[in-house]
Every structure is written in structure tokens, then in C-alpha cells.
Motif scaffolding. Structure first.
Motif, PDB file in Angstrom:
ATOM      1  N   ASN A   1       6.963  -4.414   4.188  1.00  0.00           N
ATOM      2  CA  ASN A   1       5.957  -3.348   4.792  1.00  0.00           C
ATOM      3  C   ASN A   1       5.898  -2.165   3.754  1.00  0.00           C
ATOM      4  OD1 ASN A   1       5.182  -4.697   7.133  1.00  0.00           O
ATOM      5  ND2 ASN A   1       6.899  -3.550   8.364  1.00  0.00           N
ATOM      6  N   SER A   2       7.017  -2.122   2.997  1.00  0.00           N
ATOM      7  CA  SER A   2       7.033  -0.969   1.952  1.00  0.00           C
ATOM      8  C   SER A   2       6.034  -1.120   1.057  1.00  0.00           C
ATOM      9  CB  SER A   2       8.512  -0.552   1.577  1.00  0.00           C
ATOM     10  OG  SER A   2       8.693  -1.930   0.843  1.00  0.00           O
ATOM     11  N   TYR A   3       5.825  -2.436   0.693  1.00  0.00           N
ATOM     12  CA  TYR A   3       4.775  -2.566  -0.238  1.00  0.00           C
ATOM     13  C   TYR A   3       3.240  -2.317   0.039  1.00  0.00           C
ATOM     14  CZ  TYR A   3       8.053  -5.567  -3.098  1.00  0.00           C
ATOM     15  OH  TYR A   3       8.996  -5.979  -3.811  1.00  0.00           O
ATOM     16  N   PHE A   4       2.897  -2.186   1.471  1.00  0.00           N
ATOM     17  CA  PHE A   4       1.631  -1.963   1.662  1.00  0.00           C
ATOM     18  C   PHE A   4       1.618  -0.522   2.420  1.00  0.00           C
ATOM     19  CE2 PHE A   4       2.533  -6.479   2.211  1.00  0.00           C
ATOM     20  CZ  PHE A   4       1.596  -7.169   1.289  1.00  0.00           C
ATOM     21  N   ALA A   5       2.517   0.231   2.407  1.00  0.00           N
ATOM     22  CA  ALA A   5       2.274   1.406   3.169  1.00  0.00           C
ATOM     23  C   ALA A   5       1.622   2.172   2.408  1.00  0.00           C
ATOM     24  CB  ALA A   5       3.919   1.851   3.450  1.00  0.00           C
ATOM     25  N   ASP A   6       1.955   2.861   1.219  1.00  0.00           N
ATOM     26  CA  ASP A   6       1.269   3.827   0.296  1.00  0.00           C
ATOM     27  C   ASP A   6       1.319   3.278  -1.059  1.00  0.00           C
ATOM     28  OD1 ASP A   6       0.220   5.835  -0.984  1.00  0.00           O
ATOM     29  OD2 ASP A   6       1.868   7.339  -0.613  1.00  0.00           O
ATOM     30  N   LEU A   7       0.232   2.755  -1.496  1.00  0.00           N
ATOM     31  CA  LEU A   7       0.173   2.060  -3.004  1.00  0.00           C
ATOM     32  C   LEU A   7       0.475   3.295  -4.022  1.00  0.00           C
ATOM     33  CD1 LEU A   7      -2.697  -0.385  -2.878  1.00  0.00           C
ATOM     34  CD2 LEU A   7      -0.360  -0.817  -2.752  1.00  0.00           C
ATOM     35  N   SER A   8       0.072   4.362  -3.783  1.00  0.00           N
ATOM     36  CA  SER A   8       0.308   5.468  -4.769  1.00  0.00           C
ATOM     37  C   SER A   8       1.777   5.979  -4.874  1.00  0.00           C
ATOM     38  CB  SER A   8      -0.495   6.854  -4.428  1.00  0.00           C
ATOM     39  OG  SER A   8       0.059   7.116  -3.022  1.00  0.00           O
ATOM     40  N   GLY A   9       2.454   5.703  -3.892  1.00  0.00           N
ATOM     41  CA  GLY A   9       4.125   5.878  -4.076  1.00  0.00           C
ATOM     42  C   GLY A   9       4.748   4.774  -4.787  1.00  0.00           C
ATOM     43  N   LEU A  10       4.180   3.784  -5.111  1.00  0.00           N
ATOM     44  CA  LEU A  10       4.999   2.474  -5.997  1.00  0.00           C
ATOM     45  C   LEU A  10       4.865   2.794  -7.341  1.00  0.00           C
ATOM     46  CD1 LEU A  10       3.367  -0.359  -4.108  1.00  0.00           C
ATOM     47  CD2 LEU A  10       5.417   0.517  -3.581  1.00  0.00           C
ATOM     48  N   ALA A  11       5.773   2.252  -7.946  1.00  0.00           N
ATOM     49  CA  ALA A  11       6.159   2.426  -9.389  1.00  0.00           C
ATOM     50  C   ALA A  11       4.578   1.607  -9.947  1.00  0.00           C
ATOM     51  CB  ALA A  11       7.167   1.700  -9.961  1.00  0.00           C
ATOM     52  N   PRO A  12       4.337   2.162 -11.335  1.00  0.00           N
ATOM     53  CA  PRO A  12       3.253   1.555 -11.847  1.00  0.00           C
ATOM     54  C   PRO A  12       2.968   0.011 -12.050  1.00  0.00           C
ATOM     55  CG  PRO A  12       3.865   3.366 -13.071  1.00  0.00           C
ATOM     56  CD  PRO A  12       4.870   3.135 -11.993  1.00  0.00           C
ATOM     57  N   ARG A  13       4.319  -0.575 -12.332  1.00  0.00           N
ATOM     58  CA  ARG A  13       4.118  -2.032 -12.465  1.00  0.00           C
ATOM     59  C   ARG A  13       4.271  -2.673 -11.257  1.00  0.00           C
ATOM     60  NH1 ARG A  13       5.694  -5.901 -16.364  1.00  0.00           N
ATOM     61  NH2 ARG A  13       6.800  -7.694 -15.527  1.00  0.00           N
ATOM     62  N   THR A  14       4.996  -1.966 -10.145  1.00  0.00           N
ATOM     63  CA  THR A  14       4.851  -2.662  -8.825  1.00  0.00           C
ATOM     64  C   THR A  14       3.604  -2.514  -8.338  1.00  0.00           C
ATOM     65  OG1 THR A  14       7.228  -1.993  -8.627  1.00  0.00           O
ATOM     66  CG2 THR A  14       5.790  -2.586  -6.734  1.00  0.00           C
ATOM     67  N   ARG A  15       2.716  -1.544  -8.512  1.00  0.00           N
ATOM     68  CA  ARG A  15       1.386  -1.292  -7.923  1.00  0.00           C
ATOM     69  C   ARG A  15       0.768  -2.392  -8.273  1.00  0.00           C
ATOM     70  NH1 ARG A  15       1.308   3.696  -8.683  1.00  0.00           N
ATOM     71  NH2 ARG A  15       0.371   3.880 -10.674  1.00  0.00           N
ATOM     72  N   GLN A  16       0.600  -2.543  -9.816  1.00  0.00           N
ATOM     73  CA  GLN A  16      -0.034  -3.714 -10.363  1.00  0.00           C
ATOM     74  C   GLN A  16      -0.023  -4.879  -9.810  1.00  0.00           C
ATOM     75  OE1 GLN A  16       0.885  -4.095 -14.695  1.00  0.00           O
ATOM     76  NE2 GLN A  16      -1.087  -5.463 -15.016  1.00  0.00           N
ATOM     77  N   MET A  17       1.662  -5.388  -9.695  1.00  0.00           N
ATOM     78  CA  MET A  17       1.739  -6.508  -9.033  1.00  0.00           C
ATOM     79  C   MET A  17       1.369  -6.780  -7.645  1.00  0.00           C
ATOM     80  SD  MET A  17       3.838  -8.444  -6.610  1.00  0.00           S
ATOM     81  CE  MET A  17       4.972  -7.032  -6.010  1.00  0.00           C
ATOM     82  N   VAL A  18       1.270  -5.925  -6.664  1.00  0.00           N
ATOM     83  CA  VAL A  18       0.643  -5.900  -5.333  1.00  0.00           C
ATOM     84  C   VAL A  18      -0.874  -6.015  -5.597  1.00  0.00           C
ATOM     85  CG1 VAL A  18       0.228  -4.769  -3.201  1.00  0.00           C
ATOM     86  CG2 VAL A  18       2.548  -4.688  -4.515  1.00  0.00           C
ATOM     87  N   ARG A  19      -1.637  -5.521  -6.471  1.00  0.00           N
ATOM     88  CA  ARG A  19      -2.895  -5.604  -6.662  1.00  0.00           C
ATOM     89  C   ARG A  19      -3.401  -6.892  -7.403  1.00  0.00           C
ATOM     90  NH1 ARG A  19      -4.326   0.560  -8.608  1.00  0.00           N
ATOM     91  NH2 ARG A  19      -4.441   1.567  -6.359  1.00  0.00           N
ATOM     92  N   THR A  20      -2.443  -7.463  -8.164  1.00  0.00           N
ATOM     93  CA  THR A  20      -2.605  -8.860  -8.772  1.00  0.00           C
ATOM     94  C   THR A  20      -2.314  -9.882  -7.701  1.00  0.00           C
ATOM     95  OG1 THR A  20      -2.062  -7.887 -10.782  1.00  0.00           O
ATOM     96  CG2 THR A  20      -2.299 -10.325 -10.429  1.00  0.00           C
ATOM     97  N   ALA A  21      -1.632  -9.682  -6.614  1.00  0.00           N
ATOM     98  CA  ALA A  21      -1.349 -10.934  -5.870  1.00  0.00           C
ATOM     99  C   ALA A  21      -2.503 -11.174  -4.689  1.00  0.00           C
ATOM    100  CB  ALA A  21       0.012 -10.493  -5.054  1.00  0.00           C
ATOM    101  N   ALA A  22      -2.280 -12.246  -4.137  1.00  0.00           N
ATOM    102  CA  ALA A  22      -3.259 -12.648  -3.167  1.00  0.00           C
ATOM    103  C   ALA A  22      -2.756 -13.096  -1.763  1.00  0.00           C
ATOM    104  CB  ALA A  22      -4.260 -13.796  -3.773  1.00  0.00           C
TER     105      ALA A  22
END
Length: 670
Positions: free
Chosen positions: A44-65
């Protein structure tokens, strides 16, 4: 780019138990593996607030399907499963602590009849014992120069050893008594192995016993008035003590520990490890890694956890292959901070070692001072890497952007594949496929092809070959997409589900497909993609003569500036494909030409040629065989064996058959 909201699991469907999870991209590739005490809280922490994620983690979440998970019983099981999946899938967003191949080691080939001491770089192999790593190769050679006076073990290559065995004369090291010359039988295989084992014991820290025994032998020689041997033993003792002085004593209590330190910024981290055995620094290793940064994890604690899991998991797999004084796990691991699951990590490491392992932070004394030294080394390594990396990363980014703008692509070509054809007047036609990701070669994805089909009517051989390779490569892509490697239907895996299939490297297409050639080659490749219904891959050709970039269906080429970083990258890709194709073509042509030498031997038919190659495994091994070894093949007599060696350019010195006995009689009597 996928929207994380489209694949977020429904509320309440994620279990609260501990487990391991995986993110996959639209092509089914695993791009990240993680573990959690509570899967629901972590995911749930991956989808709560994308702006609060580290840059590399944010890129990973947006790359995933999609995301999927497996529930386990304990955190120790989660550690093991996470390590296994990272090793199997090699996710691009996970930190991988691979061995730094720039550090040389001293290797002892115990798997050979006459073990060899040598400087070695590369992957570890079973049956070989390793000491180090050392900072410089000259440090190993200096150590060998000192210790081969005491332990005169073999240091020559297999070719040198075999040559001196044939001429029955030792090399220079044998004459100056820095090698026991097993090649000429001065010592037996058992005696030479004992010399090597004493050498290994000395480097492993068992020095006191060896020096004490040598001093006793020196005194006995002096009492027996054998002053020459006593002087030689005295010099050997001095050489051993000088070698010991090169290893600094850091702990007086003979501690066995690995001291780990980190230096990091927002994107990368430098890791340094000092291996201390018997109170002495026996080796040092270093890595530069990109930080993954899971939500809710502090930087240093997460780095420590990832390092301990991956590094010692790999070391445990090498148990028996590497130096047993350094592997698999030491008694103590000194780290800059303790992760939240330190107890579980200690339990897992203790299982790997087979005895108690402690993970702790040094607080005072010599251990704290050494930890600070390791930290300074890590900081220096990070600073040097950033100075070197800045130019490289900037140039690669500029090159990819230049290609994107010149070709009018929607996105930068992060994955580029290039094919090249190699042949000699239409014979032994082969092709290569090389892969560049983020502007760097990904050699694990390289492929080569033996061309099977004839060129089509009205087209040159290269054009037909380009079409065939393109069809085979993308037919494989379509085939892999139809295999059951896609995401699970509901983006999760039950705890009792079967493990996922191994990912396929070519289950996703490149952004840019480059062929070596002009308009005919490019149009042939594009025609194949059109036939297969693939429309999301850009195709270009790079002609060697004027470095022109050809686009399908365009009458004129695209001219990129000569000083363009994009053109330079395309040239690198094309040249790498050419090099890879030439290498494969030469090996194939060499095999054919060598095999043709057997064709010219009178009386040697197809079945016996095949029997020879099958028996020895290759023509190269056949050239190294003696007449007696060749006659051991059914159907091969002495005269034929000599004819084989002569055809391969190897002079035979074996005796001829007895007078009056022809080859068939000799073969029958044998």
C-alpha cells in the motif's frame, strides 16, 4: 507508461502476513523483488503518494504493470526467497552486488593434477581456491616471487607446462629453483600437491606451524653440518616473514570478521568490505550500486540488509570453490548500523555458516578505528566514481536524446539491437545480434545465428540473410509473448501457487532495430516486421561508407552531424555487431577448414572421421593426442593415426608397425 492506479490490488485483497512480492512490466519481465513483514502495509505504501517515493522507486512503480506476491511463514524464509528470486530474475531496479572484476585474486587450481598458482580475474569456479582480492596484480606477483622460493609450486600455463614436458627440460624457474619442475618429474604429483597445500595453509594464516617446523629443520641441518641446506632454510624463513609483514595486523586477538562501510548520496552508494582473518587484513572489495530505496526504509539500514543478503548468499554458493578462510560467512560482520530485522539476518547467516554469526556495530577501540578507515575508503570510491561517471552518463544521455530527435521517435531508444552478416564469398554465412541498454552493451543478451535459408530471388545474399535473421529474432519475440509468462490474472499469487516460469530475455522488443547496410537491407527488415504485424519497433540502417542513416521507404539517407553523440553511439553498436559476427564466423570457418583436413586423408571415410571427432570432442584435442591415443578409437590403425597427425600439421614420432604387418593386420591384432 502504465498508471499505477490501473494495477493497484483491490482493498483488502493483500494479505497481512510476511512475504515476498514482485513488480512486472507490461512485457511480463520482473523488474523488482522485495520482501516485507506485512505485505499489505508495504505494498500500500507504493501507491499512497508517488511524490513521496524516492526517484528510482517512483520510476519503478510507473514502469510496472502489475504486482504479485507469495506468502511465507517467517522472515527468514522471506530472506531466502527474496535472494533466490533476485538471483533468478535479475530485476533491473534491484541492487546487485556483483563481484568487482577489476580486483585480481591469487588462484590455486586444486582441480588439476599439478595445481598452478596464478593471478586471476573473473567468476569463481569449483575446485579452485582463491586468496584476496588484492588491490593490484603486482601485489600478487610480488607475493608469489617471495613465496615460490619457499613453496616452489608451478606457475606456468598449461601450454608451457606441456611443451617443457615434451622436450623434457625445465623452464628458467625450474633452473633457479623457484619451481619444483613437476613437468620433468623432479617431484611426483603427490609431492607437488603437498607443496601447494603448504602454500595454501600459509596464506590461510597457518604460519606459526610452518615457520616453527622450518626453524626445527634448519637447526637439525646445522647440527648435521649441512650448512648449505641450513642457509637455504634460513632464507626461506626470512622470505615467509617478509610476506607476513605485508599484511597489517589490525586486531591482536586474532579476530575473524568482515568490516563493511557505505557512502551514499540520493542515487548511488559505494560499498567497501575489508576481510580480516586471524587479526590481519586478507582482502578488500568494493562496489558502486544504484539505490533502490523502498518506501519506509532508511537508506543505510536498507543498504546493510540488501548487502548482507546478496553478498553472503553468493558466498555460500561458492563454498568449496573459493578460499575457505574467507567464505562463506565470517564469525562477525561489523556494519555501520543495524537493520530492523537484524535478528533474522543473524539467524539466516548462521544457517549459511553452520555456526553462530554476530552482526553488530563497533563502538570503540581497534574495530571502531578500522570501521572508520573502511568508511573513508568508501567515500573516496564514491567521489572518484562520481567524477568519472559524470562525463560518461552525460554523454550517453545526450547520445540517446540525439538519436530520438534525429529519428523523430516518441521515446529515447533505451534498448537498441543491431544485426550484422559475415561471410566469405557466400560461404559460412553467419549473423550476430548485439544489445545495448541505456547506451551500454548488455552482453548476456548477445546472440549469433547460422544462416539456414538461401537468399530470395532478385536480392543479394546480405539482404536475404538480414530478412532471415529479422524473422527469426521477432518470431521468437512473438512466440515468447504467447507463452504463459504474463501477469497472473488477478495480479497476485496464492501462497500455494507454483513458482513462476523463468523470464525470457527476448519476450519484449527493442525500441530501435539497427541493420548494417543501406536501403535494401532496411527495407527487407521492415518488410519482415510488417508481415509479422509488429509496428512499435523503429528500424534504421547504418551504411559503413559515409555513415549514412537509412530509414525504410525513404529514397534519401539521413545525415547526422559528424560530431553527434547519437551517431557515435550508433557506430559503436554497429562496430560491436561486426566484431561479434566476425568472431563467430572465424570460429566456424576454422572448424570447417580443420575438418576438411581430415577429408583429404586417404582411407579415412566419413564414419571414422566422425568417430575420431566424437571420441576426442574436437579437432583441437585430436591434434594434441598421440598415435597410441588415436589408435584407441575403434577402426583406426597406426598408419591412419600417423596420417591424421600429419594432415593436422603435427609431426608423429611414434614407432611404425612391424615390418610385414600391414595396417589392417595391425588393427586386427590390436
Amino acid at each position: 507508461m502504465p498508471d499505477p492506479a490501473t494495477y493497484r490490488p483491490a482493498p483488502g485483497t493483500i494479505p497481512v502476513e510476511p512475504g515476498v512480492y514482485r513488480f512486472r512490466d507490461p512485457h511480463g519481465r520482473v523488474i523488482y523483488v522485495g520482501k516485507a513483514k506485512s505485505l499489505r502495509s508495504r505494498l500500500n505504501s507504493y501507491f499512497a503518494d508517488l511524490s513521496g517515493l524516492a526517484p528510482r522507486t517512483r520510476q519503478m512503480v510507473r514502469t510496472a504493470a502489475g504486482v504479485e506476491w507469495t506468502v511465507v511463514n517467517t522472515e527468514v524464509e522471506a530472506l531466502q526467497l527474496e535472494y533466490n528470486w533476485i538471483k533468478e530474475f535479475d530485476p533491473r531496479f534491484n541492487v546487485r552486488y556483483r563481484d568487482d572484476k577489476s580486483y585480481p585474486v591469487l588462484a590455486v587450481t586444486l582441480n588439476e593434477e599439478y595445481p598452478r598458482l596464478m593471478v586471476y580475474r573473473g567468476a569463481r569456479r569449483k575446485g579452485v581456491r582463491y586468496f584476496g582480492p588484492y588491490s593490484h596484480a603486482w601485489a600478487i606477483r610480488e607475493t608469489l616471487d617471495l613465496l615460490t622460493r619457499v613453496f616452489p609450486a608451478r606457475t606456468c600455463s598449461a601450454g608451457v607446462f606441456k611443451r617443457h614436458r615434451q622436450i623434457d627440460r625445465p623452464c628458467l624457474l625450474g633452473y633457479i629453483e623457484k619451481c619444483s619442475a613437476p613437468c620433468v618429474g623432479r617431484v611426483t604429483a603427490e609431492e607437488h600437491r603437498q607443496i601447494v597445500e603448504d602454500f595454501c595453509d600459509f596464506l590461510a594464516g597457518k604460519t606459526d606451524r610452518l615457520i616453527r617446523d622450518m626453524e626445527q629443520q634448519m637447526n637439525q641441518a646445522a647440527e648435521s653440518l649441512d650448512f648449505e641446506r641450513a642457509a637455504r632454510l634460513r632464507d626461506n624463513i626470512g622470505a615467509m616473514k617478509r610476506a607476513m609483514e605485508k599484511q597489517a595486523v589490525v586486531f591482536g586477538d586474532g579476530t575473524d570478521a568482515d568490516v563493511v562501510a557505505f557512502a551514499d548520496d540520493d542515487l548511488e552508494a559505494a560499498v567497501q568490505v575489508f576481510h580480516v582473518r586471524g587479526g590481519r587484513v586478507r582482502g578488500q572489495r568494493g562496489w558502486i550500486v544504484e539505490k533502490s530505496g523502498e518506501p519506509g526504509e532508511s537508506g543505510q539500514e536498507h543498504l546493510v540488509e540488501q548487502f548482507l543478503t546478496q553478498f553472503y548468499g553468493d558466498q555460500a554458493e561458492l563454498d568449496g570453490a573459493a578460499d575457505t578462510s574467507l567464505t562463506p560467512v565470517p564469525r562477525q560482520v561489523l556494519v555501520p548500523c543495524l537493520p530492523g530485522n537484524a535478528e533474522e539476518l543473524e539467524t539466516w547467516l548462521s544457517q549459511l555458516r553452520g555456526s553462530r554469526v554476530s552482526v553488530r556495530v563497533p563502538q570503540r577501540g581497534d574495530k571502531r578505528a578500522l570501521a572508520e578507515t573502511v568508511r573513508r575508503n568508501a567515500q573516496d570510491a564514491l567521489n572518484q566514481h562520481k567524477l568519472k561517471r559524470a562525463g560518461d552518463f552525460t554523454a550517453r544521455s545526450a547520445a540517446l536524446q540525439s538519436i530520438q530527435e534525429s529519428l523523430g521517435l516518441a521515446d529515447a531508444p533505451l534498448r537498441i539491437e543491431c544485426i550484422d552478416i559475415s561471410h566469405v564469398q557466400g560461404t559460412d554465412v553467419v549473423a550476430s545480434l548485439v544489445v545495448f541498454e541505456d547506451g551500454l552493451p548488455r552482453k548476456s543478451d548477445y546472440r549469433h545465428y547460422a544462416i539456414r535459408e538461401a537468399a530470395g530471388e532478385g536480392r543479394s545474399d546480405d539482404v536475404g540473410s538480414i530478412a532471415e535473421v529479422t524473422r527469426r529474432r521477432f518470431h521468437r519475440h512473438l512466440h515468447d509473448l504467447q507463452e504463459p509468462t504474463e501477469l497472473a490474472a488477478q495480479d497476485n499469487i496464492a501462497a500455494d501457487a507454483a513458482p513462476p516460469a523463468k523470464p525470457r530475455k527476448f519476450a519484449y522488443p527493442p525500441n530501435l532495430f539497427v541493420v548494417d547496410g543501406g536501403a535494401p537491407q532496411v527495407n527487407a527488415a521492415q518488410a519482415v516486421l510488417d508481415d509479422l504485424g509488429i509496428g512499435d519497433v523503429a528500424v534504421i540502417g547504418l551504411a559503413k561508407r559515409l555513415e549514412e542513416v537509412w530509414v525504410p521507404s525513404e529514397p534519401d539517407p539521413l545525415i547526422m552531424p559528424r560530431n553527434s553523440e547519437g551517431l557515435y553511439l550508433l557506430q559503436r553498436v554497429r562496430d560491436e555487431a561486426h566484431r561479434f559476427a566476425i568472431t563467430y564466423h572465424r570460429s566456424k570457418r576454422s572448424k570447417r577448414m580443420t575438418a576438411s583436413a581430415l577429408d583429404s586423408i586417404r582411407g579415412l571415410g566419413e564414419h571414422r572421421r566422425k568417430a575420431l571427432v566424437t571420441h576426442f570432442g574436437s579437432v583441437a584435442r585430436l591434434k594434441e593426442a598421440s598415435v597410441e591415443e588415436i589408435t584407441a578409437v575403434p577402426g583406426i590403425g597406426v598408419a591412419t593415426a600417423k596420417a591424421v597427425l600429419e594432415a593436422l600439421g603435427v609431426p608423429s614420432d611414434s614407432g611404425a608397425p612391424e615390418p610385414g604387418i600391414d595396417e589392417d593386420q595391425s588393427r586386427a591384432s590390436g
